[in-house]
Design a protein around this motif. Structure first.
Motif, short mmCIF file in Angstrom:
data_model
loop_
_atom_site.label_atom_id
_atom_site.label_comp_id
_atom_site.label_asym_id
_atom_site.label_seq_id
_atom_site.Cartn_x
_atom_site.Cartn_y
_atom_site.Cartn_z
N ALA A 254 0.73 18.73 -31.57
CA ALA A 254 -0.66 19.06 -31.24
C ALA A 254 -0.83 19.13 -29.74
N PHE A 255 -1.54 20.17 -29.29
CA PHE A 255 -1.87 20.33 -27.88
C PHE A 255 -3.33 19.96 -27.65
N PHE A 256 -3.61 19.43 -26.45
CA PHE A 256 -4.98 19.07 -26.09
C PHE A 256 -5.30 19.62 -24.71
N ALA A 257 -6.51 20.14 -24.57
CA ALA A 257 -7.01 20.56 -23.26
C ALA A 257 -7.67 19.36 -22.59
N ASP A 258 -7.75 19.41 -21.27
CA ASP A 258 -8.29 18.26 -20.54
C ASP A 258 -9.77 18.04 -20.81
N GLY B 257 14.08 13.93 -33.04
CA GLY B 257 13.47 13.72 -34.35
C GLY B 257 12.06 13.18 -34.33
N ASN B 258 11.37 13.29 -33.20
CA ASN B 258 10.04 12.71 -33.07
C ASN B 258 8.93 13.71 -33.34
N ARG B 259 7.70 13.22 -33.29
CA ARG B 259 6.49 14.04 -33.32
C ARG B 259 5.82 13.91 -31.96
N ALA B 260 4.95 14.86 -31.62
CA ALA B 260 4.46 14.89 -30.24
C ALA B 260 3.02 15.35 -30.14
N MET B 261 2.30 14.70 -29.21
CA MET B 261 0.97 15.10 -28.78
C MET B 261 1.08 15.45 -27.30
N VAL B 262 0.54 16.60 -26.91
CA VAL B 262 0.73 17.13 -25.56
C VAL B 262 -0.62 17.36 -24.90
N LYS B 263 -0.84 16.71 -23.75
CA LYS B 263 -2.09 16.88 -23.00
C LYS B 263 -1.83 17.78 -21.81
#
Length: 496
Positions: free
Chosen positions: A189-193, A157-163
């Motif tokens: 949300a996804f993030f690039a390095d 049930g969480n939210r996520a940020m992905v690096k």
């Protein structure tokens, strides 16, 4: 008159931590949006969680070809079949399996009471989302290592940020473009390095965010830095690290069968797997027979090493590291035996030919560091105690592989050593099973994910006690008279 609230939340030690001002605005803004969204919907129901899990599945299934191409571009040469098998199939299966089971995982679990609370009270636990989860993804299996923890986090049930990794630039750009079609940015949300700008890696900044849980997959050295960053915010952390995972072939086990299964995993993804066989124990005197089987099997499976079924080393730095490790072993007396005699690699494409190493010893880098590539040191042994003592004198590995049909010997290694996961008569399989928890111990990691254990990792298992109108404990209140002592003595007698 009630006390006035502090005007500056930063002065209130009980306030939730906020991202430090030096962090990039794109991180701070996304984190704030996800935390606000979680505050508005703190405990999504089973239907919402199942919808999120199915959306993760659709993201993978709808964009399968684009994902395969992006990963191939990042590697320079990534086996298409291996990407489909180890990344897309694994992720799609895991998402659907979690969607089927999440309603059951969410059910409150009744717990037994202590004698002092019988007979009318009750107790139970229920799993509650923790909030905003951060996930740091390695380059070797970038889809599997992003989506497997994501599935667990969304089931909870969480939210996520992905690096994403610096070596997954093409895939990171693709996922950043695809994710908004399936999820709002305050959910995923996804993030690039390189999102923070040229020359400023995002990873160290990302792990400074005050996440409610951080999930990291990578090396033990980087894991220490991640833990230090998380400690500043008391962020709970799951670390999936690595280590030198041994395989042991027992006396009497069919060498051709062991060779088939060990060669498969050692050449899969060119050996770039955290749970790969890092070194191999063989009964003394069986080394040459094993090598003959291994070479025959490798030649059957890879008649053309450069034909596309075999994966490249991810970048020049890793290729140079592996070549230096090989040369260091040879210079210190190791015998290098090519697994594919007559087939050379390709320096320009970073295709590294798999190599077996005999006569290795502790002064060599291949016996000191995790290899993470297509090199396999072989050690001869005379007794099970010798193998046990060797393994136990080193950091606990992420995996242990035993090839033996002897139940007593299996029990010996299971009870006398400690590792993350174990496969008996195979290698690597335990890592891909959705219903088995995956995780290391000590130097190879902490915490688990996959399946129900992953759901619990990203949940707060909240204990609840419900008292009745009448309580047994009232019979034990002071002054302690005869009745109180009689009841206490009875309970002591019951628990003698």
């Amino acid at each position: 008159m009630p006390p006035r609230p502090l005007e500056n939340p930063a002065m209130n030690p009980t306030a939730l931590p906020t991202p430090a001002p030096h962090l990039p605005a794109l991180l701070r803004d996304c984190f704030a949006a996800q935390r606000a969204a979680f505050t508005r919907s703190r405990n999504p129901g089973a239907d919402k969680r199942r919808a999120d899990l199915r959306a993760l599945h659709r993201l993978l299934a709808d964009n399968r070809e684009a994902i395969v191409v992006a990963i191939d571009q990042d590697y320079g040469c990534r086996s298409r079949f291996e990407t489909l098998l180890t990344e897309l199939l694994q992720g799609q299966e895991a998402a659907l399996a979690a969607a089927r089971r999440v309603r059951r995982w969410m059910r409150p679990q009744k717990r037994r009471l202590d004698p002092t609370q019988y007979p009318l009270a009750s107790a139970y636990t229920f799993a509650q989302p923790v909030g905003v989860v951060g996930i740091v993804v390695p380059w070797n299996f970038p889809i599997a290592m992003a989506f497997q923890p994501l599935i667990c986090a969304f089931a909870a049930g969480n939210r996520a940020m992905v690096k994403m990794s610096e070596n997954s630039a093409h895939l990171a750009r693709l996922l950043k473009a695809l994710a908004p079609r399936y999820f709002a940015s305050d959910k995923l949300a996804f993030f690039a390095d390189d999102d923070a700008g040229p020359g400023q890696p995002l990873g160290p900044l990302f792990t400074q965010l005050p996440f409610d849980h951080l999930f990291f997959t990578g090396s033990p050295q980087t894991g220490k830095a991640v833990m230090a960053n998380c400690a500043a915010n008391l962020t709970p952390v799951t670390l999936e690290l690595g280590g030198k995972s041994p395989a042991i072939v027992a006396p009497g086990f069919a060498l051709d069968k062991a060779a088939e299964r060990i060669v498969w995993v050692k050449m899969l993804n060119a050996g770039q797997i955290c749970t790969n066989v890092d070194y191999l124990f063989l009964p003394e005197g069986s080394e040459q027979a094993f090598i003959a089987h291994a070479q025959r099997i490798a030649q059957q499976r890879y008649p053309d090493l450069l034909g596309g079924d075999y994966t490249a080393i991810i970048d020049q730095r890793q290729y140079d590291r592996l070549q230096a490790m090989l040369q260091d072993a040879i210079a210190k007396g190791a015998r290098a035996v090519p697994l594919l005699p007559g087939q050379a690699g390709d320096v320009q494409r970073r295709i590294m030919a798999p190599t077996l190493l005999l006569d290795v010893h502790e002064d060599m880098q291949v016996m000191q560091r995790e290899i993470f590539g297509p090199l396999l040191p072989i050690l001869g042994y005379r007794s099970k105690e010798q193998v046990r003592d060797y393994i136990n004198a080193r950091h606990h590995p992420l995996a242990l592989y035993l090839y033996s049909n002897d139940r007593a010997l299996q029990d010996f290694y299971l009870t006398e050593t400690l590792s993350g996961g174990v496969s008996l008569n195979d290698s690597l399989i335990q890592s891909g099973l959705h219903n088995l928890p995956f995780g290391g111990v000590g130097h190879s990691g902490m915490g688990h994910y996959h399946g129900h254990e992953g759901f619990l990792t990203f949940s707060k298992l909240r204990p609840v006690f419900r008292q009745s109108r009448w309580r047994t404990l009232d019979l034990l209140m002071p002054p302690y008279g005869r009745r109180a002592y009689q009841l206490l003595n009875f309970m002591l007698w019951r628990n003698r």
